[in-house]
Design an enzyme around this catalytic site. Structure first.
Site, mmCIF file in Angstrom:
data_model
loop_
_atom_site.group_PDB
_atom_site.id
_atom_site.type_symbol
_atom_site.label_atom_id
_atom_site.label_comp_id
_atom_site.label_asym_id
_atom_site.label_seq_id
_atom_site.Cartn_x
_atom_site.Cartn_y
_atom_site.Cartn_z
ATOM 1 N N HIS A 103 -2.639 12.826 12.389
ATOM 2 C CA HIS A 103 -3.908 12.249 12.519
ATOM 3 C C HIS A 103 -4.963 13.270 12.777
ATOM 4 O O HIS A 103 -4.704 14.206 13.667
ATOM 5 C CB HIS A 103 -3.828 11.381 13.829
ATOM 6 C CG HIS A 103 -5.058 10.919 14.444
ATOM 7 N ND1 HIS A 103 -5.098 9.806 14.764
ATOM 8 C CD2 HIS A 103 -6.566 11.545 14.749
ATOM 9 C CE1 HIS A 103 -6.321 9.517 15.324
ATOM 10 N NE2 HIS A 103 -6.934 10.612 15.239
ATOM 11 N N GLU A 116 -10.425 5.066 10.473
ATOM 12 C CA GLU A 116 -11.573 4.303 11.021
ATOM 13 C C GLU A 116 -12.476 5.442 11.625
ATOM 14 O O GLU A 116 -12.195 6.607 11.656
ATOM 15 C CB GLU A 116 -11.093 3.368 11.992
ATOM 16 C CG GLU A 116 -10.143 4.350 13.180
ATOM 17 C CD GLU A 116 -9.842 3.293 14.393
ATOM 18 O OE1 GLU A 116 -9.334 2.202 13.884
ATOM 19 O OE2 GLU A 116 -9.963 3.659 15.550
ATOM 20 N N ARG A 143 -18.662 6.621 19.075
ATOM 21 C CA ARG A 143 -18.890 7.129 20.644
ATOM 22 C C ARG A 143 -18.350 8.632 20.819
ATOM 23 O O ARG A 143 -17.800 8.994 19.608
ATOM 24 C CB ARG A 143 -18.156 6.060 21.252
ATOM 25 C CG ARG A 143 -16.623 6.278 20.925
ATOM 26 C CD ARG A 143 -15.642 5.798 21.982
ATOM 27 N NE ARG A 143 -14.338 5.211 21.208
ATOM 28 C CZ ARG A 143 -13.547 5.947 21.291
ATOM 29 N NH1 ARG A 143 -13.368 7.173 21.474
ATOM 30 N NH2 ARG A 143 -12.261 5.445 20.682
ATOM 31 N N TYR A 168 2.650 4.518 1.191
ATOM 32 C CA TYR A 168 3.267 4.601 2.462
ATOM 33 C C TYR A 168 3.380 6.211 2.762
ATOM 34 O O TYR A 168 4.109 7.057 1.840
ATOM 35 C CB TYR A 168 4.670 4.395 2.554
ATOM 36 C CG TYR A 168 5.364 4.503 3.630
ATOM 37 C CD1 TYR A 168 5.197 3.886 4.852
ATOM 38 C CD2 TYR A 168 6.769 5.452 3.629
ATOM 39 C CE1 TYR A 168 6.013 4.298 6.069
ATOM 40 C CE2 TYR A 168 7.190 5.914 4.793
ATOM 41 C CZ TYR A 168 6.925 5.296 5.900
ATOM 42 O OH TYR A 168 7.614 5.529 7.139
ATOM 43 N N GLU A 191 0.885 -1.383 -0.006
ATOM 44 C CA GLU A 191 0.065 -0.072 0.007
ATOM 45 C C GLU A 191 0.602 1.159 -0.016
ATOM 46 O O GLU A 191 2.052 1.121 0.066
ATOM 47 C CB GLU A 191 -0.929 0.035 1.262
ATOM 48 C CG GLU A 191 -0.455 0.043 2.607
ATOM 49 C CD GLU A 191 -1.244 0.337 3.766
ATOM 50 O OE1 GLU A 191 -2.307 -0.628 3.604
ATOM 51 O OE2 GLU A 191 -1.074 0.915 4.761
#
Lengths: 160, 456, 160, 456
Positions: D208, D288, D292, D202, D200
């Protein structure tokens, strides 16, 4: 209530490990707090770092009555026989009337009540600090030119 | 910008100023009396100087000690906070004489606004509405009736030599006024050996609404909206909020413009507050101007997002106002949500007797929209020599309803033990329908406390 | 009040382990705080007020091993000779298999190890709680239909 | 609206949920293990139930006990907080079966986003960018080279059976890839008895960046801007802020739209977070979705003025989203100022070993723009069984610079004694030029901690 009685109560508080004891009667009020617990230490007071300040020496300075205020609770005891003169004002401490002169007093000197011990300069005014007891100077606390707070120890005098 | 600021105050406002200095990278000097040796502001500052014994006159009001403390620590500016020397023009002048910057308005502005009648004249000449009334003593019943006809009933007669409410009479019409004038003259004669009376318009249920203004050294003056401070007990504010439930955007702009005019009349610089009485019909009248930061400044900070204390320091250093989009000649001020301040005093919540002592437990609430300004900590012995303000709880919400709900939960989660506090009073206040609906005047709180059916 | 009387009261406070004693009469006020605690006392836990919940009695219930977990620190001791059975789960306590039946056990009964003492209903399941020692039931703590927490005392059994 | 909510959590988030319920006028039930008997959330709630011993599996993760606790107290809804059962679809289903409302997204959404590969497929099909790579194992060097040519170098080879970084190799060009492919195959064969490799793209220095989304039961989904969470240690976030220093308004709208698309793909309801890796060239890739409320939700609350936990409860009760002016199909999201969260853990600030113990002194900072969420109090014994989060310090300023300065002064005035905390780490971080300038990737913090010259 006299001192003896108060002492008795203070002993009582200490012996019994009481947190506190408070008495109020008419205008009289007594509060005794037990020995400090180990729990939270008193918050440390940051040590003040004073810069030296330039000073203009003046000819004549006002005289301040040496009020020797009741030393603040936090002032540590030196020696039970020694009387401590504390600063009645905030300012810069000088041991002599001008930079060339001899100090007003040195350790070992005998002073009369009312003798000038030092000068504290505040707002360009030179305030003479006088001895409030007669005796022998046994300790001189601040250095020449050092800033002093209210209540700071200046001299230790063993009363004559 | 300053290198080192001496904070000539104590308690929460000293801590607040130290926080502002820290954010600006300025070193701080705390001053304290002998009983405040273990106070939090002393611990938070970079340096500290003991300036005298417990009595305020010998320490926090001792100009010589304060100046000497600034000199020996090499501070280059002094922030007075509120109370103590904050509105002392003489102190401001001395500081400037010895080369220290006074973080406050020009001494001349303090002086002109400090004297009630000069302040009122100044406001009047600046076109700011003041309570209509006789310019001097009223000579006769006829003169009184003529004047009352012009300013409208009800009117208030008060003794020129009086004070504290004595020798005051309200008249609702000409007949009442004629009777009252004679009685009041006799009363005043007896009480003060001077029968002269003033006459002015009587506001039955006025609100205390004040406008925050800010000026810089370049001559720009803006307003940051109003604070509603009607809930008072013995002229002590208890609960403040912004915006006022009684002020519309249109009224806000008119009050803001009036406040700016009053400030401009004295060439105001820095943070100031113009206090108005707001009548039920929407008329407002200049009361006085406070030439300092106020206890309740956080409610304005919450609805603006601005830091008023940092701005005071910046402006004193000569910087232009940094506020974006505020009320002024060209901008309309829009509060962002709603903020309420609850003053939590160390006093009995019913009898209001001070409750000094040692704090044995303290838990301050957190979470969204909650701010607590306090110098309290567990183990702190509250000295009995100063005011009883223990903490300010400020809450912010999107709406007044959210702010009220947030205030309740924050008060419920605010734990203080060792001294009695006014937290229970505030919780009771939040239950009062008039408070929930914002229906109150300056007279409401004392009426409510005395058990009268609250009617706003 | 004189010092002797105050001392008497202070001794009283210390001996009895009182937290504080306060007397006020006319202009006179006395306040004594008891011996200093170790540190901060544990915050008091609010007493839970449970509402009664409707229950559906079922024919057959699963059996849970009476694990008699180590009683939590907070569970007060009853009597050193008595074994306390605590609840291994959260739920509603029932003393009998159905509303018409006799209780599984009553105070004074002798029980074998493994005997059913009660039922605790959780998530509509009837969990039988068994005795983990043989002996005499000397105490039954919760009332029928009462909600119980984990670790709550159920029965006192004096081992045979 | 609910009458009574059971809070299936502990610590600061339990207290946070209780505060939200109080503001909405909802009664609360706290649950606790035997070691949490004296915890603050137990004291703050209206009722409490002990649900088991210290071990989380027997108490906070014990579904039977939690449901029984809700039943015996008559609660009508359950809020799971974060961690523990917050992303347990089974728990959500059981609650709904017994007639209790789950304050969280639909179980099906939790499930689909809980499985990494299903989540990635879902996002991809919704048009959300994912990291380009081989759909399955790569058969040969030739196939690898062809694929790498298409997605662009550098590329990453990783063992199908691998994990934890083992069997991973980066190739910057075709030559490196050919060599790496053979080596990695052999290594993977040896380590996992399976030589298959994925390939994949890199990302050398990814950030983040996560987007807060919110949906209601009427099908409306909005985004509330992003949070920058690149400062991590062992995948634990340490310092979070909003907005991200790397996100322009235009990029914010694109990321916001992508996050909404991902949420819409699973018919999302409630608060959720879509995590992206942001490459240096401005490309971003779905990582992801967390179904919550997050630990770091307060930074979004500070820049929006919204109460996300109250909104979760409202939405769960079927109410439509109450947010005015937020990011969505028609509105552009504009953050109001800048917020930073410092996670203060009870651990050694250099070695990161947990430091449980009893808190002997605690003073939390106040003043403008400062929020502290904590369940700590003096005398509280931090149990060693749970995570080490002691407090969240959140600061807000008009600009990132003001927020940083405010963070520093708040950290300096934050006193915790009795346990070691990460406050000194945060103060050191604020000194790092890369942090001051917002130049960092997810790799920065560990590199900096290991003493390597920080280069973002």
């Amino acid at each position: 209530m006299n001192v003896k009685e108060i002492r008795e109560l203070a002993d009582l508080v200490a012996r019994r490990g009481l947190a506190s004891l408070e008495v109020e009667e008419g205008g009289f009020r007594l509060r005794i707090e037990g020995p400090r617990p180990a729990v939270r230490e008193a918050a440390p007071v940051p040590v003040s770092a004073y810069p030296a300040v330039p000073v203009s020496w003046e000819e004549k300075a006002p005289r301040i009555e040496a009020p020797a205020p009741a030393p603040p609770a936090a002032a540590p005891e030196v020696d039970s026989g020694v009387h401590v003169v504390t600063s009645p004002i905030v300012g810069t401490f000088y041991r002599a009337p001008n930079p060339e002169a001899e100090p007003f007093v040195k350790v070992g000197d005998t002073v009369e009540k009312g003798a000038t011990l030092c000068i504290i300069e505040a707002m360009k005014l030179m305030n003479e600090i006088e001895a409030d007891v007669a005796g022998t100077v046994v300790e001189a606390f601040p250095k020449n030119g050092q800033p002093v707070e209210f209540g700071e120890k200046l001299f230790g005098i063993r009363p004559a | 910008m300053f290198r080192k600021v001496l904070v000539a105050n104590r308690g929460e406002i000293a801590l607040r100023i130290i926080a502002a200095c820290k954010e600006l990278g300025i070193a701080t000097v705390a001053v304290h009396s002998t009983v405040d040796r273990d106070a939090l502001h002393v611990e938070a500052a970079d340096e500290s100087v003991c300036i005298g014994p417990a009595a305020p006159s010998a320490s926090y009001l001792n100009i010589t000690s304060l100046v000497a403390a600034a000199e020996i620590t090499g501070a280059d500016a002094v922030h007075p906070g509120y109370g103590f020397l904050a509105e002392n023009a003489h102190f401001a002048e001395i500081l400037e004489e010895v080369g220290l910057t006074w973080i406050g308005p020009p001494p001349e502005a303090i002086r002109r606004m400090g004297d009630k009648s000069t302040a009122k004249d100044t406001a009047k000449r600046a076109g700011v509405p003041t309570i209509p009334g006789s310019p001097g003593p009223v000579g006769s019943t006829e003169e009184a009736l003529k004047l009352a006809e012009r300013i409208g009933y009800p009117v208030l007669l008060k003794a020129v030599a009086g004070g504290g409410g004595r020798g005051m009479r309200v008249a609702r019409n000409g007949k009442e006024l004629a009777a009252a004038f004679e009685l009041a003259t006799v009363e005043a004669e007896r009480a003060f050996s001077n029968g002269s009376l003033y006459l002015e318009k009587y506001l039955a249920e006025p609100r205390h609404v004040e406008v925050q203004v800010f000026g810089d050294r370049l001559g720009k003056i803006v307003h940051l909206g109003e604070r509603e401070c009607s809930l008072q007990r013995r002229h002590q504010k208890v609960f403040e909020e912004s915006p006022s439930p009684a002020v519309s955007p249109e009224l806000r702009e008119r009050m803001g413009a009036a406040a700016i005019a009053a400030a401009r009349a004295v060439d105001y610089v820095g943070a100031g507050t113009v206090e108005f009485l707001l009548d039920q019909d929407g008329s407002f009248y200049f009361m006085e101007m406070n030439t300092r930061i106020q206890v309740e400044h956080p409610v304005t900070e919450m609805v603006t997002g601005f830091d008023l204390v940092k701005e005071q320091i910046r402006v004193a250093a000569g910087e232009p106002l940094s506020f974006p989009r505020v009320g002024g000649a060209t901008d309309e001020f829009r509060p962002r949500g709603h903020a309420i301040e609850f003053r939590i005093n160390a006093e009995d919540p019913e009898k209001f007797t001070p409750s000094p002592g040692t704090i044995t437990t303290l838990h301050v609430p957190g979470g969204p929209g909650v701010r607590v300004d306090t110098a309290a900590y567990i183990g702190w012995r509250i000295p009995p020599h100063y005011d009883s303000l223990l903490a300010k709880l400020i809450v912010h919400g999107q709406t007044r309803e959210e702010a009220l709900a947030r205030g309740r939960r924050a008060l419920e989660l605010f734990v203080v033990e060792g001294v009695r506090t006014t937290i229970p009073l505030h919780l009771r206040l939040l239950d009062a329908p008039d408070v929930r609906h914002g229906r109150f005047s300056t007279k409401w709180l004392e009426r409510w406390l005395s058990g009268e059916t609250p009617a706003a």
